[in-house]
Write a protein that holds these residues in place. Sequence first.
Motif, PDB file in Angstrom:
ATOM      1  N   ILE A 184    -103.190 -12.529  98.373  1.00  0.00           N
ATOM      2  CA  ILE A 184    -102.012 -11.821  97.856  1.00  0.00           C
ATOM      3  C   ILE A 184    -102.400 -11.019  96.615  1.00  0.00           C
ATOM      4  CG2 ILE A 184     -99.719 -12.123  96.830  1.00  0.00           C
ATOM      5  CD1 ILE A 184     -99.460 -14.626  98.713  1.00  0.00           C
ATOM      6  N   SER A 185    -103.217 -11.613  95.768  1.00  0.00           N
ATOM      7  CA  SER A 185    -103.690 -10.919  94.566  1.00  0.00           C
ATOM      8  C   SER A 185    -104.462  -9.650  94.946  1.00  0.00           C
ATOM      9  CB  SER A 185    -104.584 -11.850  93.739  1.00  0.00           C
ATOM     10  OG  SER A 185    -105.151 -11.158  92.655  1.00  0.00           O
ATOM     11  N   GLU A 186    -105.317  -9.762  95.933  1.00  0.00           N
ATOM     12  CA  GLU A 186    -106.109  -8.599  96.369  1.00  0.00           C
ATOM     13  C   GLU A 186    -105.203  -7.515  96.939  1.00  0.00           C
ATOM     14  OE1 GLU A 186    -109.003  -5.852  97.264  1.00  0.00           O
ATOM     15  OE2 GLU A 186    -108.988  -7.503  95.828  1.00  0.00           O
ATOM     16  N   ASP A 187    -104.210  -7.887  97.721  1.00  0.00           N
ATOM     17  CA  ASP A 187    -103.282  -6.891  98.265  1.00  0.00           C
ATOM     18  C   ASP A 187    -102.508  -6.226  97.129  1.00  0.00           C
ATOM     19  OD1 ASP A 187    -102.115  -5.712 100.752  1.00  0.00           O
ATOM     20  OD2 ASP A 187    -100.273  -6.545  99.897  1.00  0.00           O
ATOM     21  N   ASN A 188    -102.050  -7.009  96.169  1.00  0.00           N
ATOM     22  CA  ASN A 188    -101.308  -6.477  95.023  1.00  0.00           C
ATOM     23  C   ASN A 188    -102.197  -5.552  94.200  1.00  0.00           C
ATOM     24  OD1 ASN A 188    -100.059  -6.605  92.175  1.00  0.00           O
ATOM     25  ND2 ASN A 188     -98.483  -7.509  93.475  1.00  0.00           N
ATOM     26  N   ARG A 189    -103.458  -5.936  93.993  1.00  0.00           N
ATOM     27  CA  ARG A 189    -104.420  -5.113  93.263  1.00  0.00           C
ATOM     28  C   ARG A 189    -104.608  -3.770  93.944  1.00  0.00           C
ATOM     29  NH1 ARG A 189    -108.726  -2.749  93.890  1.00  0.00           N
ATOM     30  NH2 ARG A 189    -109.082  -3.677  95.914  1.00  0.00           N
ATOM     31  N   SER A 190    -104.738  -3.804  95.254  1.00  0.00           N
ATOM     32  CA  SER A 190    -104.932  -2.587  96.036  1.00  0.00           C
ATOM     33  C   SER A 190    -103.721  -1.660  95.916  1.00  0.00           C
ATOM     34  CB  SER A 190    -105.191  -2.960  97.491  1.00  0.00           C
ATOM     35  OG  SER A 190    -105.315  -1.810  98.283  1.00  0.00           O
ATOM     36  N   ILE A 191    -102.517  -2.224  96.023  1.00  0.00           N
ATOM     37  CA  ILE A 191    -101.294  -1.429  95.891  1.00  0.00           C
ATOM     38  C   ILE A 191    -101.226  -0.799  94.502  1.00  0.00           C
ATOM     39  CG2 ILE A 191     -98.761  -1.541  95.776  1.00  0.00           C
ATOM     40  CD1 ILE A 191     -98.990  -3.818  97.926  1.00  0.00           C
ATOM     41  N   GLY A 192    -101.609  -1.556  93.478  1.00  0.00           N
ATOM     42  CA  GLY A 192    -101.565  -1.077  92.098  1.00  0.00           C
ATOM     43  C   GLY A 192    -102.656  -0.077  91.757  1.00  0.00           C
ATOM     44  N   GLY A 193    -103.680   0.006  92.596  1.00  0.00           N
ATOM     45  CA  GLY A 193    -104.744   0.984  92.374  1.00  0.00           C
ATOM     46  C   GLY A 193    -105.804   0.563  91.372  1.00  0.00           C
ATOM     47  N   TRP A 194    -105.925  -0.729  91.073  1.00  0.00           N
ATOM     48  CA  TRP A 194    -106.937  -1.194  90.128  1.00  0.00           C
ATOM     49  C   TRP A 194    -108.289  -1.354  90.819  1.00  0.00           C
ATOM     50  CZ3 TRP A 194    -102.021  -3.600  89.825  1.00  0.00           C
ATOM     51  CH2 TRP A 194    -101.311  -3.291  88.660  1.00  0.00           C
ATOM     52  N   ASP A 195    -109.330  -1.420  90.011  1.00  0.00           N
ATOM     53  CA  ASP A 195    -110.687  -1.607  90.517  1.00  0.00           C
ATOM     54  C   ASP A 195    -110.847  -2.994  91.118  1.00  0.00           C
ATOM     55  OD1 ASP A 195    -111.435   0.934  89.645  1.00  0.00           O
ATOM     56  OD2 ASP A 195    -112.172   0.189  87.699  1.00  0.00           O
ATOM     57  N   ALA A 196    -111.798  -3.101  92.053  1.00  0.00           N
ATOM     58  CA  ALA A 196    -112.124  -4.392  92.669  1.00  0.00           C
ATOM     59  C   ALA A 196    -112.460  -5.397  91.569  1.00  0.00           C
ATOM     60  CB  ALA A 196    -113.293  -4.243  93.628  1.00  0.00           C
ATOM     61  N   GLY A 197    -112.029  -6.629  91.778  1.00  0.00           N
ATOM     62  CA  GLY A 197    -112.300  -7.692  90.820  1.00  0.00           C
ATOM     63  C   GLY A 197    -111.171  -7.939  89.837  1.00  0.00           C
ATOM     64  N   PHE A 198    -110.248  -6.967  89.689  1.00  0.00           N
ATOM     65  CA  PHE A 198    -109.116  -7.176  88.784  1.00  0.00           C
ATOM     66  C   PHE A 198    -108.103  -8.098  89.448  1.00  0.00           C
ATOM     67  CE2 PHE A 198    -104.802  -5.973  87.360  1.00  0.00           C
ATOM     68  CZ  PHE A 198    -104.919  -6.313  86.018  1.00  0.00           C
ATOM     69  N   ASP A 199    -107.589  -9.057  88.688  1.00  0.00           N
ATOM     70  CA  ASP A 199    -106.569  -9.977  89.194  1.00  0.00           C
ATOM     71  C   ASP A 199    -105.231  -9.639  88.542  1.00  0.00           C
ATOM     72  OD1 ASP A 199    -104.953 -12.051  90.068  1.00  0.00           O
ATOM     73  OD2 ASP A 199    -106.048 -13.621  88.978  1.00  0.00           O
ATOM     74  N   PRO A 200    -104.305  -9.013  89.282  1.00  0.00           N
ATOM     75  CA  PRO A 200    -103.018  -8.665  88.686  1.00  0.00           C
ATOM     76  C   PRO A 200    -102.160  -9.876  88.328  1.00  0.00           C
ATOM     77  CG  PRO A 200    -103.030  -8.147  91.026  1.00  0.00           C
ATOM     78  CD  PRO A 200    -104.419  -8.576  90.668  1.00  0.00           C
ATOM     79  N   PHE A 201    -102.584 -11.072  88.732  1.00  0.00           N
ATOM     80  CA  PHE A 201    -101.861 -12.297  88.382  1.00  0.00           C
ATOM     81  C   PHE A 201    -102.537 -13.032  87.218  1.00  0.00           C
ATOM     82  CE2 PHE A 201    -100.824 -12.030  93.096  1.00  0.00           C
ATOM     83  CZ  PHE A 201     -99.609 -11.406  92.882  1.00  0.00           C
ATOM     84  N   TYR A 202    -103.529 -12.423  86.620  1.00  0.00           N
ATOM     85  CA  TYR A 202    -104.173 -12.915  85.397  1.00  0.00           C
ATOM     86  C   TYR A 202    -104.677 -14.352  85.499  1.00  0.00           C
ATOM     87  CZ  TYR A 202    -101.907  -8.715  83.651  1.00  0.00           C
ATOM     88  OH  TYR A 202    -101.486  -7.409  83.485  1.00  0.00           O
ATOM     89  N   GLY A 203    -105.102 -14.756  86.684  1.00  0.00           N
ATOM     90  CA  GLY A 203    -105.656 -16.093  86.859  1.00  0.00           C
ATOM     91  C   GLY A 203    -104.639 -17.194  87.074  1.00  0.00           C
ATOM     92  N   ALA A 204    -103.357 -16.871  87.130  1.00  0.00           N
ATOM     93  CA  ALA A 204    -102.329 -17.903  87.342  1.00  0.00           C
ATOM     94  C   ALA A 204    -102.577 -18.613  88.668  1.00  0.00           C
ATOM     95  CB  ALA A 204    -100.938 -17.281  87.335  1.00  0.00           C
ATOM     96  N   PRO A 205    -102.548 -19.946  88.676  1.00  0.00           N
ATOM     97  CA  PRO A 205    -102.822 -20.677  89.913  1.00  0.00           C
ATOM     98  C   PRO A 205    -101.648 -20.736  90.890  1.00  0.00           C
ATOM     99  CG  PRO A 205    -102.451 -22.216  88.141  1.00  0.00           C
ATOM    100  CD  PRO A 205    -102.430 -20.836  87.527  1.00  0.00           C
ATOM    101  N   VAL A 206    -100.431 -20.425  90.416  1.00  0.00           N
ATOM    102  CA  VAL A 206     -99.238 -20.509  91.265  1.00  0.00           C
ATOM    103  C   VAL A 206     -98.520 -19.166  91.244  1.00  0.00           C
ATOM    104  CG1 VAL A 206     -96.987 -21.618  91.614  1.00  0.00           C
ATOM    105  CG2 VAL A 206     -98.940 -22.978  90.812  1.00  0.00           C
TER     106      VAL A 206
END
Length: 174
Positions: free
Chosen positions: A60-82
Amino acid sequence: MNETIKVLESRRSCRNFKPDMIKDEELKAIIEAGTYAATGMGKQSPIIIAVTNKEIRDMISEDNRSIGGWDAGFDPFYGAPVILIVLAKKDVATHVYDGSLVMGNLMNAAESLGVASIWIHRAKEEFESGFGKELLKRLGIEDEYEGIGHCALGYAAAPLAAPAPRKENYVYYL
Protein backbone atom coordinates in the motif's frame (compact mmCIF):
# COMPACT_ATOMS: atom_id res chain seq x y z
CA MET A 1 -8.87 21.57 31.86
CA ASN A 2 -11.07 18.83 30.36
CA GLU A 3 -9.07 15.76 29.20
CA THR A 4 -10.75 15.69 25.78
CA ILE A 5 -9.83 19.31 25.12
CA LYS A 6 -6.23 18.61 26.22
CA VAL A 7 -6.03 15.80 23.65
CA LEU A 8 -7.45 18.03 20.91
CA GLU A 9 -4.91 20.73 21.72
CA SER A 10 -1.90 18.42 21.99
CA ARG A 11 -2.33 16.08 18.97
CA ARG A 12 0.25 16.66 16.25
CA SER A 13 1.10 14.74 13.09
CA CYS A 14 4.04 12.35 13.39
CA ARG A 15 6.51 11.94 10.52
CA ASN A 16 8.98 9.59 12.19
CA PHE A 17 7.65 6.34 13.68
CA LYS A 18 9.37 3.55 15.57
CA PRO A 19 8.96 0.15 13.85
CA ASP A 20 7.35 -1.33 17.01
CA MET A 21 3.81 -2.63 16.54
CA ILE A 22 1.26 -0.88 18.72
CA LYS A 23 -0.48 -2.89 21.41
CA ASP A 24 -3.53 -4.82 20.28
CA GLU A 25 -5.76 -3.30 22.97
CA GLU A 26 -4.71 0.20 21.85
CA LEU A 27 -5.47 -0.61 18.21
CA LYS A 28 -8.89 -2.01 19.09
CA ALA A 29 -9.75 1.05 21.21
CA ILE A 30 -8.67 3.44 18.43
CA ILE A 31 -10.72 1.57 15.83
CA GLU A 32 -13.76 1.48 18.11
CA ALA A 33 -13.50 5.25 18.60
CA GLY A 34 -13.57 5.62 14.82
CA THR A 35 -16.81 3.69 14.62
CA TYR A 36 -18.45 6.22 16.94
CA ALA A 37 -17.86 9.21 14.68
CA ALA A 38 -20.95 11.21 13.81
CA THR A 39 -22.35 10.45 10.36
CA GLY A 40 -24.97 12.17 8.24
CA MET A 41 -28.43 10.91 9.16
CA GLY A 42 -26.76 8.15 11.17
CA LYS A 43 -26.11 6.17 7.96
CA GLN A 44 -22.61 5.06 9.03
CA SER A 45 -21.31 5.24 5.47
CA PRO A 46 -17.59 4.72 6.34
CA ILE A 47 -15.64 1.51 6.74
CA ILE A 48 -12.18 1.04 8.23
CA ILE A 49 -9.59 -1.35 6.83
CA ALA A 50 -6.95 -2.13 9.48
CA VAL A 51 -3.60 -3.06 7.94
CA THR A 52 -1.10 -4.62 10.34
CA ASN A 53 0.48 -7.12 7.94
CA LYS A 54 3.87 -5.62 7.01
CA GLU A 55 3.92 -7.07 3.50
CA ILE A 56 0.49 -5.64 2.64
CA ARG A 57 1.31 -2.38 4.43
CA ASP A 58 4.46 -2.04 2.28
CA MET A 59 2.48 -2.76 -0.92
CA ILE A 60 0.00 0.00 0.00
CA SER A 61 2.88 2.34 0.82
CA GLU A 62 4.46 1.67 -2.58
CA ASP A 63 1.18 2.32 -4.39
CA ASN A 64 0.68 5.55 -2.41
CA ARG A 65 4.29 6.60 -3.16
CA SER A 66 3.74 6.01 -6.85
CA ILE A 67 0.51 8.05 -6.88
CA GLY A 68 2.28 10.88 -5.03
CA GLY A 69 5.16 10.88 -7.51
CA TRP A 70 7.99 10.41 -4.98
CA ASP A 71 11.25 8.62 -5.71
CA ALA A 72 11.61 4.89 -5.07
CA GLY A 73 12.39 4.11 -1.45
CA PHE A 74 10.30 6.95 0.02
CA ASP A 75 7.70 5.78 2.55
CA PRO A 76 4.70 8.14 2.59
CA PHE A 77 3.63 6.51 5.87
CA TYR A 78 6.91 7.48 7.57
CA GLY A 79 7.57 3.98 8.90
CA ALA A 80 4.26 3.64 10.78
CA PRO A 81 3.59 -0.07 11.37
CA VAL A 82 -0.23 0.27 11.25
CA ILE A 83 -2.40 1.87 8.57
CA LEU A 84 -6.12 2.38 9.10
CA ILE A 85 -7.72 3.12 5.75
CA VAL A 86 -11.04 4.95 5.87
CA LEU A 87 -13.42 4.64 2.93
CA ALA A 88 -17.05 5.69 2.66
CA LYS A 89 -19.97 4.63 0.47
CA LYS A 90 -20.14 6.85 -2.59
CA ASP A 91 -23.94 6.81 -2.78
CA VAL A 92 -24.31 8.57 0.59
CA ALA A 93 -24.35 12.35 0.08
CA THR A 94 -22.33 13.00 3.26
CA HIS A 95 -19.72 10.27 2.69
CA VAL A 96 -16.65 12.55 2.55
CA TYR A 97 -17.70 14.39 5.71
CA ASP A 98 -18.54 11.11 7.45
CA GLY A 99 -15.16 9.61 6.61
CA SER A 100 -13.36 12.79 7.67
CA LEU A 101 -15.01 12.61 11.09
CA VAL A 102 -13.90 8.98 11.41
CA MET A 103 -10.32 10.08 10.62
CA GLY A 104 -10.52 12.75 13.32
CA ASN A 105 -11.82 10.28 15.89
CA LEU A 106 -9.05 7.82 15.03
CA MET A 107 -6.29 10.41 15.40
CA ASN A 108 -7.67 11.91 18.62
CA ALA A 109 -8.26 8.48 20.20
CA ALA A 110 -4.68 7.52 19.28
CA GLU A 111 -3.34 10.66 20.94
CA SER A 112 -5.33 9.91 24.10
CA LEU A 113 -3.57 6.52 24.31
CA GLY A 114 -0.03 7.76 23.61
CA VAL A 115 -0.06 6.50 20.00
CA ALA A 116 1.18 8.89 17.33
CA SER A 117 -0.69 9.41 14.06
CA ILE A 118 -0.81 11.25 10.76
CA TRP A 119 -3.46 11.59 8.06
CA ILE A 120 -2.03 10.54 4.70
CA HIS A 121 -3.94 11.40 1.55
CA ARG A 122 -4.26 9.71 -1.87
CA ALA A 123 -6.74 7.07 -0.64
CA LYS A 124 -9.26 8.33 -3.21
CA GLU A 125 -6.85 7.69 -6.09
CA GLU A 126 -5.66 4.45 -4.54
CA PHE A 127 -9.14 2.93 -4.40
CA GLU A 128 -10.09 4.15 -7.88
CA SER A 129 -7.18 2.10 -9.25
CA GLY A 130 -6.99 -1.59 -10.01
CA PHE A 131 -4.73 -2.04 -6.99
CA GLY A 132 -7.31 -0.63 -4.56
CA LYS A 133 -10.22 -2.40 -6.20
CA GLU A 134 -8.33 -5.69 -5.86
CA LEU A 135 -7.77 -5.05 -2.14
CA LEU A 136 -11.51 -4.49 -1.67
CA LYS A 137 -12.29 -7.61 -3.67
CA ARG A 138 -9.92 -9.64 -1.46
CA LEU A 139 -11.93 -8.46 1.54
CA GLY A 140 -15.29 -9.24 -0.09
CA ILE A 141 -16.26 -5.57 -0.25
CA GLU A 142 -18.46 -5.06 -3.30
CA ASP A 143 -20.20 -1.69 -2.78
CA GLU A 144 -18.81 1.48 -4.33
CA TYR A 145 -16.51 3.19 -1.82
CA GLU A 146 -14.37 6.31 -2.03
CA GLY A 147 -11.05 6.39 -0.22
CA ILE A 148 -11.05 9.20 2.35
CA GLY A 149 -7.67 8.83 4.05
CA HIS A 150 -5.03 6.67 5.67
CA CYS A 151 -4.50 7.04 9.40
CA ALA A 152 -0.90 5.94 9.97
CA LEU A 153 -0.32 4.81 13.56
CA GLY A 154 2.68 3.94 15.69
CA TYR A 155 4.90 5.21 18.45
CA ALA A 156 6.80 8.42 17.74
CA ALA A 157 10.55 7.96 17.24
CA ALA A 158 11.20 11.52 18.46
CA PRO A 159 9.25 14.17 20.36
CA LEU A 160 6.62 15.91 18.23
CA ALA A 161 6.72 19.63 17.55
CA ALA A 162 4.84 22.02 19.77
CA PRO A 163 1.61 23.38 18.32
CA ALA A 164 1.89 26.47 16.16
CA PRO A 165 0.15 29.54 17.51
CA ARG A 166 -3.42 29.79 16.27
CA LYS A 167 -3.83 32.31 13.48
CA GLU A 168 -5.51 35.64 14.02
CA ASN A 169 -9.10 35.94 12.86
CA TYR A 170 -9.66 32.18 13.14
CA VAL A 171 -13.08 32.80 14.71
CA TYR A 172 -15.69 35.45 14.05
CA TYR A 173 -18.60 36.11 16.38
CA LEU A 174 -21.99 37.56 15.45
